[in-house]
Each structure stands twice: as C-alpha cells, then as structure tokens.
Design a protein around this motif. Structure first.
Motif, PDB file in Angstrom:
ATOM      1  N   ILE A   8       0.875  -1.177   0.000  1.00 12.50           N
ATOM      2  CA  ILE A   8       0.000   0.000   0.000  1.00 12.50           C
ATOM      3  C   ILE A   8       0.909   1.223   0.000  1.00 12.50           C
ATOM      4  O   ILE A   8       1.788   1.336   0.848  1.00 12.50           O
ATOM      5  N   MET A  80       4.160   7.520  -0.539  1.00 13.10           N
ATOM      6  CA  MET A  80       4.191   7.758  -1.986  1.00 13.10           C
ATOM      7  C   MET A  80       5.428   8.573  -2.357  1.00 13.10           C
ATOM      8  O   MET A  80       5.816   9.486  -1.627  1.00 13.10           O
ATOM      9  N   ASN A  85       7.583   4.070  -6.185  1.00 13.07           N
ATOM     10  CA  ASN A  85       7.249   3.976  -7.609  1.00 13.07           C
ATOM     11  C   ASN A  85       8.228   3.135  -8.421  1.00 13.07           C
ATOM     12  O   ASN A  85       8.020   2.890  -9.604  1.00 13.07           O
ATOM     13  N   VAL A  88       5.873   0.052  -8.336  1.00 11.94           N
ATOM     14  CA  VAL A  88       4.532   0.131  -8.933  1.00 11.94           C
ATOM     15  C   VAL A  88       4.661   0.007 -10.455  1.00 11.94           C
ATOM     16  O   VAL A  88       5.399   0.765 -11.083  1.00 11.94           O
ATOM     17  N   PRO A  90       3.367   0.038 -14.506  1.00 14.02           N
ATOM     18  CA  PRO A  90       2.608   1.011 -15.292  1.00 14.02           C
ATOM     19  C   PRO A  90       1.266   0.476 -15.793  1.00 14.02           C
ATOM     20  O   PRO A  90       0.499   1.202 -16.402  1.00 14.02           O
ATOM     21  N   MET A  97      -5.277   4.319 -14.053  1.00 15.58           N
ATOM     22  CA  MET A  97      -4.754   4.306 -12.674  1.00 15.58           C
ATOM     23  C   MET A  97      -3.862   3.095 -12.432  1.00 15.58           C
ATOM     24  O   MET A  97      -4.319   1.950 -12.499  1.00 15.58           O
ATOM     25  N   PRO A  98      -2.568   3.314 -12.162  1.00 19.91           N
ATOM     26  CA  PRO A  98      -1.698   2.188 -11.828  1.00 19.91           C
ATOM     27  C   PRO A  98      -2.079   1.605 -10.454  1.00 19.91           C
ATOM     28  O   PRO A  98      -2.838   2.205  -9.708  1.00 19.91           O
ATOM     29  N   SER A  99      -1.483   0.453 -10.134  1.00 16.89           N
ATOM     30  CA  SER A  99      -1.781  -0.196  -8.848  1.00 16.89           C
ATOM     31  C   SER A  99      -0.898   0.385  -7.746  1.00 16.89           C
ATOM     32  O   SER A  99       0.021  -0.268  -7.253  1.00 16.89           O
ATOM     33  N   PHE A 100      -1.197   1.639  -7.359  1.00 16.37           N
ATOM     34  CA  PHE A 100      -0.457   2.228  -6.235  1.00 16.37           C
ATOM     35  C   PHE A 100      -0.802   1.500  -4.932  1.00 16.37           C
ATOM     36  O   PHE A 100      -0.108   1.633  -3.943  1.00 16.37           O
ATOM     37  N   LYS A 101      -1.895   0.785  -4.931  1.00 17.54           N
ATOM     38  CA  LYS A 101      -2.257  -0.062  -3.786  1.00 17.54           C
ATOM     39  C   LYS A 101      -2.558  -1.454  -4.338  1.00 17.54           C
ATOM     40  O   LYS A 101      -3.350  -1.595  -5.279  1.00 17.54           O
ATOM     41  N   GLY A 102      -1.883  -2.438  -3.768  1.00 13.38           N
ATOM     42  CA  GLY A 102      -2.220  -3.806  -4.149  1.00 13.38           C
ATOM     43  C   GLY A 102      -1.136  -4.559  -4.907  1.00 13.38           C
ATOM     44  O   GLY A 102      -1.353  -5.714  -5.263  1.00 13.38           O
TER      45      GLY A 102
END
Lengths: 110, 423
Positions: A8, A80, A85, A88, A90, A97-102
């Motif tokens: 996360i 963040m 990144n 994370v 692309p 929306m990239p998977s900034f969470k998960g």
C-alpha cells in the motif's frame, strides 16, 4: 517459496512536508525511503527494525530500511514517492490508474 | 514594514481553508496562524524571489524561453499537457486552449487520484453536497479508504467530525464517526467504529451493504469481516438523520477502481430512500477539482482528453498519462504545476527523460530534473490571485499576499499560445 506481501502506498505528514522543501531535499528523501512492516512479519523474516531489505515486484526492485508499524500481517506501507514507484507497475487495466495499492511484493533481507 | 493579512485561503489541499492569517515583513512571510503543518510549510518555505527561466540548463530571458517551449510543442506529433492541479482555473482554461490548438492530449493529476471517481460519476451520477451542509447537518460521517488527519488535517475541525454546526451544536459529541480502511491510521484511532477490512474487498463489502440496506442478507462470507459488523453498519446508514461518506484512494487505487466508486455512489443514492445521504471524494491538491471542472466545461470530459482528431475524445487507459508515457506514445511533454517524475510509476516517469519536456511551476515545488525548458512562475494564493475549486466544487478566489516577481502560469500560457500560433 517466498511469501508475497501486499504493498500500500500513501501520504504521510513528513512526505508532504518534504515536498515543500523540494524533491531533492534530505527531508523528502528520508520521508519517502522506508518500508513499514508489522512486528510479526519482521520476526518471521528474521530481520530487525532499521535493517535494509530488498523489495521486488514484477515492475522493479528497491532497497529500503524497515520501520516497525501497526499494520496487518502481510501488508507493506511505503510513503508515496520515487522509492515506492520503483515497485509500482505502469499497467492500469484500461483505467489510467496504476496499482499504487495492491502490488504483490517479495521481501528479502540484506 | 510588517502587516497582517486575515482570511487568506491556503491552497495546499482540497479543504481550501479560508481563515489563515499571514504576517509579512518587507514582502516576506514571517508568521502563519491557524494553518495546519502542510499549509504552514507551503507559506513559510515559499521563495518568491525573481528567477529566470532555463533552457537546456542555461538562464535565458522570458522571450527566449517562450520561443523554445513553443518550438518543442510545435514540432511534436503527440504532445502531452499534464498536471494542472495546483494552478488556477484561469490557467487551466488556457492550457485547454493550448491543447486544442496543438491537437494534444491534456490530462490532470486526477488521472492518478480520482479519475475512477469521475468515471463512476458518469456511469451512475453522484449524490453530493457542500462542506457547509456536512458541517451543519451530518450526524453520521464515514471515511472510507482515506486518512484526513494526515492528508486534509483541518477537515475534521473545520467541516466534519469536530465542527460545531447549526443542527449539531456539540460538534463531535453529536456525530458518529466510522472509518473503513485496510490498516489502522491516525483517523481510525479517533473513530467511534473502525471497520478494518482486507485489501481488495471494498467492492464486496459495498455490495453487501447495499443488500443489507434493502433487507437482504448475503449468503457468502467476505474475508476479514463478519456479517454482524456489516448489519450494524447498514443499520447506522439507514437510521442516521444525514450521512456522508468521504472516500479516498483506498477505493480508486485498489482493484476495481471505478467499479468500487460506482458501488459506493449507488449505495449512497439508494440510502436517500431512507434519509439524506451524500458522498464526497477527498480531493488532494488545492485545485484538482477545478481541473476536472474546467476540462469538463470546455471539452465535455474531466481528464484524459485528446484533441488529436480535432474534437475532444476521452480515453481511460488510452489518453491517460501513465499509459501514454509507458507506451512511449508521447514525444513532448508540458508539465504544469505538478511533478510526475516522482509520482508516476518508474516505467512511465523514465520516458519523460527521453523526450523534450517543458516544466512550469513555482520554484519551491521542485522541477523535473531533466526538463529542457524550466519556467519558474508565481504561486497562486501567495503572490498571485486566481480561482480555485474546493473539494466540494465550490469556487473560491485566492488572494495574493506578496508582490509578484515572476509571471503567472496564465500569463506564460497566453504567450506560448501566441508563439505557437506564429510557428
């Protein structure tokens, strides 16, 4: 087989404060360059708080110091910023929306 | 000479707190009252001194920088204009005009925060309200996948949980606060109820709540929560007088994206059969809501808009910046008041280093290190006036507290549009 953790990413007060100092400032770099792991996972990984670990996702890898935190078993939190990144990907699954969470992450002690 | 300016708006986040006192001395900010730590830093760390633009690392006069920027944009086959969330709505309007003229893609930072919310809004609509209604009427507040005590620090005290309102004179004592999140946070620690859920289960929980609100009991289990917890929450949703769900990127960045928000908006719309209920995204940057508004007025779409075919077209996953950069479909970028170099996935951010890039922002924000043209502008709300939209889409006029020594984003955009038209 290594366990996967769920990453996360999110805001912190220090990350926001660091942005005002500039993205190259020591404040910003320090505020975005650590990973939070719960005490049980720290123990099961055989590491200690402050130790650096290598984090690996399908998108990339990064080495960060471990902070112990009150988060669920199996979860990682990184503020963040550029370190998070690296992990994370692309892929946005057609949403933008990239998977900034998960993101699924492997953790190796250094 | 020192002076104190009252009721200044802080434009750091979507709260746009309008009660800040700024003390200046010899045109420098020396003291801030009532701002949160984020707002305080924004004012006190700001350097308003004159600085020249840079072209390929060399200081130049503004005319030369404008010509260089126009040249990059004119030569590009597929230019991207990105950012916009920390500039004024007047500048956003000019950025859209530039994109239209160039046949460019224009995308705001909504692309990586609440674009899924806009997609949900387009699908099922949004029952919403102003923050004034929240303050004066809401007795049930739910914060889902957001952490306002870190990201929107005065939201509780000015507009929501702790605010004393017309029908809630005792503030926090008159309200019930519920937090739904995957981890304990500063906000969950002060909630009356914390529903800790497993990652990636938001959609299932929202669907179950919809069923329970309609008197139907789900026949399945959701990892991490039991049905009694959801029954209790569903009863609270139906029995409050005025409820509001604030939600953040816990919904928009997780699996499901817009589907999570669609389910939330549908739940909230259905709750209006029982009482008054609203939903509101926690908008991050001070004018990211304005970027959605301005793009929608002018193109019909809130973000990820391509003018390449001569008409505006929206394309989630197609005209969104991360997808276009990672796919190497962009051959020049104009970054306005944001910093994708640190906020985009590495694979997308790294493409910015390979293409001609123009970066315009107040100097204290930090620039993309490899930008070919750097345009240091004034900061709206500190040394330039301008319009900004609060998270509830109420437009407010930002004031200027220092003398302007650099041009505004709008002034620079007007010059670039003129120069591009001459190319």
């Amino acid at each position: 087989m290594k366990k996967f953790f769920t990453l996360i990413t999110g805001r912190t007060k220090k990350q926001a404060h660091g942005l005002h100092k500039g993205i190259g400032s020591p404040d910003y770099i320090a505020a975005t360059s650590y990973v939070e792991i719960c005490p049980d996972d720290i123990a099961s990984l055989g590491i200690i708080e402050g130790q650096k670990v290598k984090l690996l996702s399908e998108a990339g890898s990064v080495e960060l110091a471990v902070h112990s935190a009150d988060i669920p078993i199996g979860l990682l939190f990184i503020p963040m910023g550029p370190a998070a990144n690296q992990l994370v990907g692309p892929e946005t699954f057609g949403t933008g929306m990239p998977s900034f969470k998960g993101m699924q992450i492997k953790v190796s002690p250094l | 000479m020192s002076r104190i300016i009252e009721d200044v708006i802080c434009k750091f986040c979507g709260c746009l707190c309008d009660d800040i006192a700024v003390e200046t001395e010899d045109d420098h900010i020396v003291k801030i009252k009532r701002a949160c730590p984020n707002g305080r830093s924004m004012f006190l760390d700001y350097d308003s001194s004159f600085s020249k633009p840079l072209v390929n690392g060399r200081e130049v006069e503004w005319d030369e920088a404008i010509t260089a920027a126009a040249d990059i944009l004119d030569k590009a086959d597929s230019p991207l204009i990105y950012g916009l969330s920390s500039t004024s709505s007047e500048s956003q309007r000019k950025a859209v005009e530039l994109a239209d003229h160039l046949g460019a893609v224009i995308d705001s930072t909504s692309s990586v925060c609440h674009f899924p919310t806009s997609q949900a809004l387009q699908a099922v609509g949004e029952a919403t309200c102003t923050l004034g209604e929240v303050k004066n009427r809401a007795d049930l507040l739910i914060y889902w996948g957001c952490n306002p005590l870190v990201s929107h620090i005065r939201h509780f005290s000015r507009y929501s949980a702790n605010a004393k309102g017309m029908l809630l004179p005792n503030g926090r004592k008159d309200r019930t606060v519920v937090v739904v999140d995957v981890r304990p946070t500063a906000t969950s620690k002060v909630a009356d109820i914390f529903l800790q859920i497993k990652p990636e289960t938001d959609y299932e929980i929202l669907s179950s709540l919809r069923a329970l609100v309609h008197g139907k009991k789900p026949e399945y289990c959701i990892d991490g929560v039991n049905i009694e917890q959801l029954e209790q929450l569903a009863a609270m949703l139906k029995n409050c007088r005025y409820g509001v769900i604030f939600f953040g990127m816990g919904l928009t960045m997780s699996t499901g994206r817009s589907y999570n928000v669609t389910e939330l908006f549908t739940l909230v719309a259905e709750l209006n059969k029982f009482n008054r209920f609203s939903a509101m995204p926690m908008r991050g940057h001070g004018n990211v809501a304005g970027a959605d508004q301005v793009l929608t007025w002018l193109s019909g779409y809130p973000t990820a808009v391509s003018f390449a075919c001569g008409i505006p077209q929206i394309g989630p996953g197609e005209f969104t910046s991360v997808d276009m950069l990672a796919g190497k479909e962009i051959d020049a970028a104009f970054i306005i008041a944001s910093n994708p170099a640190v906020h985009f996935p590495h694979a997308a951010a790294s493409h910015l280093k390979k293409i001609p890039t123009i970066h315009m922002a107040p100097v204290s924000n930090g620039f993309t290190g490899d930008a070919d043209v750097i345009l240091p502008t004034a900061c709206y709300g500190i040394d330039a006036p301008g319009t900004s939209y609060r998270m509830d889409n109420v437009p407010l006029r930002l004031r200027s507290v220092l003398k302007k020594k650099r041009p505004t984003d709008e002034e620079v955009l007007i010059q670039i549009i003129k120069a591009v038209k001459k190319c």
